[in-house]
Enzyme design. Structure first.
Site, PDB file in Angstrom:
ATOM      1  N   HIS A 390      13.680 -49.101 -19.595  1.00 35.80           N
ATOM      2  CA  HIS A 390      13.759 -47.842 -20.333  1.00 35.80           C
ATOM      3  C   HIS A 390      14.461 -46.770 -19.507  1.00 35.80           C
ATOM      4  CE1 HIS A 390      12.004 -44.865 -23.260  1.00 35.80           C
ATOM      5  NE2 HIS A 390      12.199 -44.065 -22.224  1.00 35.80           N
ATOM      6  N   GLU A 391      13.968 -46.551 -18.299  1.00 39.92           N
ATOM      7  CA  GLU A 391      14.556 -45.506 -17.455  1.00 39.92           C
ATOM      8  C   GLU A 391      15.964 -45.900 -17.004  1.00 39.92           C
ATOM      9  OE1 GLU A 391      13.124 -42.828 -17.626  1.00 39.92           O
ATOM     10  OE2 GLU A 391      11.104 -43.453 -18.193  1.00 39.92           O
ATOM     11  N   HIS A 394      18.307 -44.741 -19.698  1.00 37.02           N
ATOM     12  CA  HIS A 394      18.611 -43.315 -19.544  1.00 37.02           C
ATOM     13  C   HIS A 394      19.648 -43.097 -18.441  1.00 37.02           C
ATOM     14  CE1 HIS A 394      15.733 -41.622 -22.275  1.00 37.02           C
ATOM     15  NE2 HIS A 394      14.673 -42.034 -21.626  1.00 37.02           N
TER      16      HIS A 394
END
Length: 600
Positions: A390-391, A394
Site C-alpha cells: 500500500h505505502e 503511494h
C-alpha cells in the site's frame, strides 16, 4: 511470560532506518535552508502592488514563490520525518515547531499574493501565460484563476490566514483529549493485562474470546461517554468552522467548498452513497455470514472485527516481503518493480518499531529526496505485507509525479492518492490467492480481502454520509447537540449493519470518536479510490501494453490534470457510478466464495 521490549531509536540499526541525508547532510544545512524562508517571503512581498504591471513582474513573483515553496517543503519534510521517527526527541519537536512558525509567518506576509494575481484582467493574464516562459507555472495559474470567485480581498485573506492556527483548535483539543487525557484502563486477556488505547482497542476487538471483546468495547466507550458533551461541542465547533469559511468565501455549502478545488462534481459524492445503499443487502448478507460462522444467535457491534478464519501462521522477513511484492507487481513491469524494491531495500523505509515512533504506516514523498515510507513491520503479521504494498504504491505515485512535472504542478490530490496504493494491495491479494496451498489459507485471504473492501468502501461511505448530514443540519439551522449527533449516527448504523446486528446503548458514540471527521469531506475519497483501483487493477492485469501505459500516464500526471480527468486517462470514469458498482460486485463475489468455503 517474557515482556516484549520496544527498542529505543538509537538501538535500531542504521540500515533499517530511512536515509534522510537525501534531504540534508546535517542539521547545519537544515538551519541554513530554514533561514531562507523569511528573506524569500520578503522578496516576494516587494512585488506587492506591482504583480499585474507586466508579464515580467508576474513571472518574477511566482518564480520566487516557487523557490520559497520548494525550500519550505524541504525544510518541513525533514522536520516532519525526524519527529515521526522519534517524537520523544525534543530537538525534533523544536525543529517542527520552528518550521511551522516560519511557514505561518510567510503565509501571513504573502496573503496579498493570490488576490493580486486574480485581480489581473482575465484577457491579459490568459494571454501572458500562453507564453513558453510560463510553461512551469501555467497549470498552477489556471487552477488559481478557477478559484477566483471564492478568493477574498487582501485584508480578508490576511484575516483568514492569521486564524489558520486557531481554526485547528477543535481538532487539536479532540486529539489531546482522546489520545492523551483519556485513560481507558486495562483489559484482562489470556496473555495478561493489556493497556486499553486506540491502537490496542482494534487488536482487542479481533480477540477470539468474546468476553474480552465485550469488555474492551464497553470500557472504551465508557471513556467517550464520560466526555460526550465536550466531544460533541468540539465536533460542532469543527463543523461551524467549515461553514464559516464556506460562507465567507461564497460557496453554497461546506461540501461544495471541499469538492471545488479538485473539480469533483457533487454528483460523484451522491452517486457513491446511492450505489453503496443499493448494495446494502449484500453487506447484510456478509454480516449474517459472520454471525453464522461465529456461531452466534445475534451479532453484536463488538463481533464485527474478529477474524472469520483463525489466524494463519506466517513468518515473512522484511526482505522476503520485498521479493513477494516484486512478483505480485510484475504486471507493472520491471522498471516499476526494480525501482520500488530497490527503494524498499535501499533507504526509502523506516522499517521497524521503536520508542517514540509514529504508529501505523505512511508514505511521505516530496519533490526532493526519496518518497519515504514509515512502517512498523512485523514478520509474523501478514497484514504488514499488504501495508508495505500500500505505502509502496503511494511512494511510486510520488516518484513518478515528481520526476514528470515542474514543482508547481507535481503534487497530486488525495482523491487520486488512494488509487495507486489500493491498486497494489489488489495485485498482492490476487498473487497470494493464486499461490494459496490450502483451503484455510484461501479462506483466510478471501475473508481478509472482504474485510478490507468493507472497511474502505462501505464504512468510509457511511462516514461520508454522516459528515454530509451533520453539515446539512447546521447549514439548515439545527445545532449539533449530543442527542442529534447520536441519533443521526445510530440510524446510519442500523441502515448499514442491517437486521442481524444488535447494538449497545453506547454504539452510536462511535460517531464521536472518528478523528477524520475533523477534516471534513475527506473520507469519501477512500471509497472512490478503492473503486477506481479495483477497476484499474482488472484493466491492467487483463489488458496489454496500452492499458499499462494508460495507468503510468495517470501515475505521472501529478497535478497536471484534475483528478477525474487523470483517472479518465488511466481508463476509469469516476463521474459514472459504474466503477463503484463494479467494486461492490467484487465484494459480492468475495461473499459468495466465503459462503461456499465457510458454511456447511
Amino acid at each position: 511470560m517474557s515482556e516484549i521490549k520496544i527498542p529505543t531509536r538509537s538501538e535500531i540499526p542504521e540500515q533499517d532506518t530511512w536515509d534522510l541525508s537525501q534531504l540534508f547532510k546535517s542539521d547545519d544545512e537544515w538551519e541554513q535552508e530554514l533561514a531562507k524562508i523569511e528573506p524569500l517571503s520578503l522578496e516576494i512581498e516587494s512585488f506587492k502592488g506591482k504583480i499585474g504591471d507586466s508579464a515580467e513582474s508576474l513571472l518574477a513573483a511566482i518564480t520566487k514563490l516557487s523557490q520559497m515553496e520548494q525550500v519550505s517543503e524541504l525544510v518541513g519534510h525533514y522536520a516532519f520525518l525526524l519527529s515521526a521517527g522519534d517524537a520523544g526527541d525534543s530537538a525534533h519537536q523544536e525543529k517542527k515547531s520552528r518550521y511551522l512558525m516560519a511557514a505561518s509567518a510567510a503565509d501571513a506576509r504573502l496573503s496579498f499574493l493570490i488576490p493580486e494575481i486574480q485581480a489581473i484582467p482575465e484577457d491579459k493574464i490568459v494571454a501572458w501565460i500562453q507564453e513558453a516562459r510560463f510553461d512551469d507555472y501555467r497549470i498552477w495559474l489556471q487552477k488559481l484563476l478557477r478559484m477566483k470567485p471564492y478568493i477574498l480581498s487582501e485584508k480578508e485573506e490576511r484575516i483568514l490566514a492569521l486564524q489558520n492556527e486557531s481554526s485547528r483548535t477543535a481538532d487539536k483539543a479532540f486529539s489531546m483529549l482522546t489520545d492523551v487525557d483519556l485513560d481507558f484502563g486495562t483489559v484482562t486477556t489470556a496473555e495478561g493485562e493489556i493497556p486499553l488505547s486506540h491502537s490496542s482497542y482494534s487488536k482487542l476487538l479481533e480477540n477470539p474470546d468474546r468476553q474480552v471483546r465485550k469488555t474492551a468495547y464497553h470500557q472504551f466507550y465508557k471513556g467517550f461517554d464520560s466526555h460526550k458533551n465536550t466531544i460533541a461541542a468540539l465536533y460542532e465547533g469543527s463543523v461551524n468552522q467549515d461553514i464559516f469559511e464556506a460562507r465567507s468565501r461564497g460557496y453554497s455549502s461546506a461540501r461544495s467548498m471541499a469538492l471545488f478545488p479538485d473539480k469533483v462534481p457533487e454528483a460523484v459524492y451522491d452517486n457513491l452513497i446511492a450505489a453503496v445503499r443499493e448494495s446494502l443487502p449484500t453487506l447484510h448478507r456478509y454480516y449474517d455470514l459472520r454471525r453464522r460462522v461465529l456461531g452466534l444467535d445475534k451479532l453484536r457491534h463488538y463481533d464485527v472485527y474478529v477474524p472469520l478464519v483463525g489466524s494463519i501462521k506466517t513468518s515473512i522477513s522484511y526482505e522476503e516481503a520485498v521479493e513477494i511484492l516484486r512478483e505480485a507487481l510484475a504486471p507493472l513491469g520491471t522498471e516499476y518493480t526494480d525501482t520500488l524494491c530497490g527503494g524498499l531495500l535501499g533507504g526509502w523505509v523506516d522499517r521497524y518499531e521503536n520508542k517514540g515512533k509514529d504508529s501505523g504506516a505512511f508514505s511521505s514523498g516530496g519533490y526532493v529526496g526519496y518518497p519515504y515510507i514509515l512502517l512498523n513491520y512485523k514478520k509474523d503479521v501478514l497484514r504488514d505485507l499488504y501495508t508495505m504494498a500500500h505505502e509502496g504504491g503511494h511512494s511510486m505515485h510520488s516518484y513518478y509525479s515528481s520526476r514528470s512535472n515542474p514543482f508547481m504542478q507535481y503534487s497530486y490530490t488525495i482523491f487520486e492518492a488512494e488509487v495507486a496504493s489500493t491498486f497494489n494491495e489488489q495485485l498482492v491479494f490476487q498473487h497470494l490467492l493464486d499461490k494459496a496451498d490450502s483451503p484455510d489459507m484461501k479462506a483466510y485471504l478471501l475473508a481478509s480481502r472482504a474485510s478490507d473492501i468493507l472497511a474502505t468502501l462501505y464504512r468510509q461511505t457511511m462516514f461520508a454520509e454522516f459528515e454530509m448530514k451533520t453539515h446539512q443540519l447546521v447549514e439548515s439551522g439545527t445545532p449539533l447537540s449530543v442527542e442529534t449527533l447520536r441519533s443521526t449516527y445510530r440510524q446510519l448504523l442500523v441502515d448499514y449493519f442491517g437486521p442481524e446486528m444488535e447494538f449497545e446503548e453506547v454504539s452510536d458514540l462511535e460517531g464521536l470518536r472518528i478523528p477524520h471527521f475533523y477534516r471534513a469531506f475527506y473520507v469519501y475519497k477512500y471509497a472512490t479510490g478503492i473503486s477506481a483501483s479495483l477497476a484499474l487493477a482488472r484493466r491492467v492485469t487483463e489488458g496489454g501494453a496500452k492499458e499499462r501505459e494508460d495507468y503510468f500516464s495517470f501515475l505521472k500526471s501529478g497535478g497536471s490534470r484534475y483528478p477525474i480527468e487523470a483517472l479518465r486517462v488511466a481508463g476509469v470514469d469516476m463521474e459514472s457510478p459504474e466503477p463503484v458498482r463494479a467494486a461492490l460486485k467484487t465484494f459480492q463475489e468475495l461473499v459468495n466464495q466465503l459462503e461456499t468455503l465457510l458454511l456447511p
